[in-house]
Design an enzyme around this catalytic site. Structure first.
Site, mmCIF file in Angstrom:
data_model
loop_
_atom_site.group_PDB
_atom_site.id
_atom_site.type_symbol
_atom_site.label_atom_id
_atom_site.label_comp_id
_atom_site.label_asym_id
_atom_site.label_seq_id
_atom_site.Cartn_x
_atom_site.Cartn_y
_atom_site.Cartn_z
ATOM 1 N N ASP A 41 2.354 0.583 15.153
ATOM 2 C CA ASP A 41 2.220 -0.548 14.225
ATOM 3 C C ASP A 41 3.499 -1.378 14.199
ATOM 4 O OD1 ASP A 41 0.840 -1.953 11.988
ATOM 5 O OD2 ASP A 41 2.623 -1.308 10.901
ATOM 6 N N TYR A 46 8.663 -8.428 11.306
ATOM 7 C CA TYR A 46 9.652 -7.346 11.278
ATOM 8 C C TYR A 46 10.858 -7.712 12.144
ATOM 9 C CZ TYR A 46 5.919 -4.383 9.281
ATOM 10 O OH TYR A 46 4.914 -3.854 8.495
ATOM 11 N N HIS A 113 -1.361 -10.310 7.901
ATOM 12 C CA HIS A 113 -0.437 -9.443 7.152
ATOM 13 C C HIS A 113 -0.710 -9.486 5.643
ATOM 14 C CE1 HIS A 113 3.829 -7.664 7.859
ATOM 15 N NE2 HIS A 113 3.221 -7.027 6.902
ATOM 16 N N ASN A 144 -3.390 -5.713 3.360
ATOM 17 C CA ASN A 144 -3.203 -6.148 1.968
ATOM 18 C C ASN A 144 -4.274 -7.140 1.527
ATOM 19 O OD1 ASN A 144 -0.730 -4.651 1.343
ATOM 20 N ND2 ASN A 144 0.122 -5.897 2.985
HETATM 21 N N1 LIG Z 1 1.017 -3.708 6.135
HETATM 22 C C1 LIG Z 1 2.099 -3.746 5.373
HETATM 23 O O1 LIG Z 1 2.247 -4.634 4.535
HETATM 24 C C2 LIG Z 1 3.146 -2.677 5.520
HETATM 25 C C3 LIG Z 1 4.079 -2.480 4.468
HETATM 26 C C4 LIG Z 1 5.055 -1.477 4.640
HETATM 27 C C5 LIG Z 1 5.087 -0.726 5.810
HETATM 28 N N2 LIG Z 1 4.191 -0.958 6.821
HETATM 29 C C6 LIG Z 1 4.233 -0.165 8.066
HETATM 30 O O2 LIG Z 1 4.367 1.206 7.742
HETATM 31 C C7 LIG Z 1 5.531 1.745 8.383
HETATM 32 C C8 LIG Z 1 6.119 2.864 7.565
HETATM 33 O O3 LIG Z 1 6.511 2.358 6.296
HETATM 34 P P1 LIG Z 1 7.587 3.092 5.417
HETATM 35 O O4 LIG Z 1 8.844 3.230 6.200
HETATM 36 O O5 LIG Z 1 7.593 2.370 4.122
HETATM 37 O O6 LIG Z 1 6.874 4.508 5.196
HETATM 38 P P2 LIG Z 1 7.297 6.028 4.986
HETATM 39 O O7 LIG Z 1 6.992 6.766 6.232
HETATM 40 O O8 LIG Z 1 6.610 6.444 3.722
HETATM 41 O O9 LIG Z 1 8.840 6.021 4.678
HETATM 42 C C9 LIG Z 1 9.825 6.252 5.664
HETATM 43 C C10 LIG Z 1 11.066 6.680 4.919
HETATM 44 O O10 LIG Z 1 10.798 7.975 4.364
HETATM 45 C C11 LIG Z 1 11.949 8.740 4.446
HETATM 46 N N3 LIG Z 1 11.593 10.154 4.682
HETATM 47 C C12 LIG Z 1 10.646 10.640 5.505
HETATM 48 N N4 LIG Z 1 10.658 11.980 5.451
HETATM 49 C C13 LIG Z 1 11.626 12.318 4.600
HETATM 50 C C14 LIG Z 1 12.118 13.559 4.125
HETATM 51 N N5 LIG Z 1 11.616 14.700 4.558
HETATM 52 N N6 LIG Z 1 13.122 13.551 3.235
HETATM 53 C C15 LIG Z 1 13.664 12.390 2.819
HETATM 54 N N7 LIG Z 1 13.247 11.172 3.233
HETATM 55 C C16 LIG Z 1 12.227 11.151 4.107
HETATM 56 C C17 LIG Z 1 12.678 8.243 5.677
HETATM 57 O O11 LIG Z 1 14.034 8.452 5.440
HETATM 58 P P3 LIG Z 1 15.100 8.590 6.638
HETATM 59 O O12 LIG Z 1 15.321 7.186 7.107
HETATM 60 O O13 LIG Z 1 16.278 9.210 5.966
HETATM 61 O O14 LIG Z 1 14.489 9.459 7.691
HETATM 62 C C18 LIG Z 1 12.272 6.800 5.799
HETATM 63 O O15 LIG Z 1 13.283 5.955 5.259
HETATM 64 C C19 LIG Z 1 6.444 0.534 8.618
HETATM 65 O O16 LIG Z 1 7.383 0.760 9.650
HETATM 66 C C20 LIG Z 1 5.415 -0.503 8.990
HETATM 67 O O17 LIG Z 1 5.020 -0.322 10.343
HETATM 68 C C21 LIG Z 1 3.203 -1.906 6.673
#
Ligand SMILES: NC(=O)c1ccc[n+]([C@@H]2O[C@H](COP(=O)([O-])OP(=O)(O)OC[C@H]3O[C@@H](n4cnc5c(N)ncnc54)[C@H](OP(=O)(O)O)[C@@H]3O)[C@@H](O)[C@H]2O)c1
Length: 305
Positions: A41, A46, A113, A144
């Protein structure tokens, strides 16, 4: 139809090419592919194209284009003034930029988006259908959008022989999300109403922020008192706490990380097919998330009691 035979977890790449440099991004992409991953994705917005460019360079370098289902998104409102951009001109400009950045001549799954609810679906679906007819896009997704608007759009498309949305992106994870506490009120949260809609229409969802940013591991490691203010505002309530208690107990018994266990609420939802999108910043986190597949559904039953 959304592509079949996809690995059940998607890789999110929003920080690739910005906060996550090219070498680390390539290592994560290599590991994801080696572990069977095939759904990636990204979005035009981004890193102003840096995420797509990183993926495009990797796809070319690894000759991996035909192994990967690329989902990208266009027509994000302008930043920072948040003007709506859901016009044919903007869709085409964003799509052409995505094709260039990704070094490909087609997008597997093209998402809008955000919705612009002031715009009738009768104006939106024909312009998307043209992109499919031109071969630039294979499948359409809504990110969304409420399930109600998706159904309006698909009813119109069906009646007029046009391409329908086949997948949605929505904010969904193992916590119960406090809608009023979400940092961006244009994000659509999976609540009972949305869930019932997807259960009824059988549309799969790509769930973003699916690990709740590590909430459940942080509860184990730091306790509730030291969670950030935004974590508390977004996620803390009685349902989340009850789930955390079950998750931490099962984590203690199995050694599987709380974050990985929390994915079970999406992967094994009885009514909705979910592809959680993982935000991965380092290889250990990918290995950690995949621990969920070391347990079977019987092992995970205590999470659903
Ligand atoms: N359609 C939309 O509007 C939309 C919106 C938001 C996101 N997205 C997509 O979804 C993807 C993922 O989003 P997200 O990054 O918000 O989701 P996420 O996977 O819920 O969050 C990732 C974060 O979680 C932390 N994490 C994971 N495992 C952990 C653990 N065991 N302990 C502590 N922290 C942990 C990571 O920290 P560390 O960095 O320390 O590993 C990372 O910063 C994005 O890259 C994008 O592609 C889409």
């Amino acid at each position: 139809m959304f592509p079949a035979d996809l690995f059940p977890l998607a890789l999110g790449t929003a920080p690739f090419g910005t906060a996550i440099g090219r070498d680390t991004a390539f290592a994560i992409l290599d590991a994801f592919l080696a572990l069977g991953g095939n759904l990636i994705d990204t979005a035009a917005v981004y890193g102003m194209g840096a995420s797509e460019q990183t993926i495009g360079d990797w796809l070319k370098d690894r000759r991996a284009r035909d192994k990967i289902t690329v989902a990208t998104k266009g027509c994000h409102p302008s930043i920072p003034d948040w003007q709506q951009r859901l016009t044919e001109q903007d869709v085409r400009a964003d799509l052409e930029a995505s094709l260039r950045n990704l070094q490909t001549d087609y997008i597997d799954v093209y998402f809008l988006h955000r919705d612009d609810p002031s715009k009738p679906v009768e104006d939106i679906m024909p312009m998307l259908h043209k992109l499919v007819c031109e071969g630039k896009v294979q499948h359409l997704g809504a990110s969304n959008w409420t399930v109600e608007r998706i159904e309006q759009a698909n009813d119109f498309a069906k009646k007029n022989g046009m391409t329908e949305f086949c997948v949605s992106q929505i904010f969904w994870n193992g916590a119960r999300i406090n809608k009023q506490g979400v940092y961006d009120q244009t994000l659509v949260v999976m609540d009972e109403e949305q869930h019932a809609g997807y259960a009824k229409n059988s549309m799969p969802v790509m769930a973003y922020t699916a690990q709740a940013q590590g909430l459940f591991s942080q509860i184990r490691d730091k306790g509730y008192e030291r969670l950030s203010e935004s974590m508390v505002r977004t996620y803390l309530n009685e349902t989340t706490k009850a789930r955390a208690a079950r998750i931490l107990q099962l984590s203690g018994m199995t050694g599987v990380s709380p974050t990985a266990l929390s994915l079970a609420y999406l992967l094994y939802d009885r009514d909705v097919t979910a592809y959680p999108i993982l935000g991965i910043s380092r290889l250990e986190r990918l290995q950690e998330a995949l621990q969920i597949f070391t347990l079977d559904q019987n092992d995970l039953a205590p999470l659903f009691e």
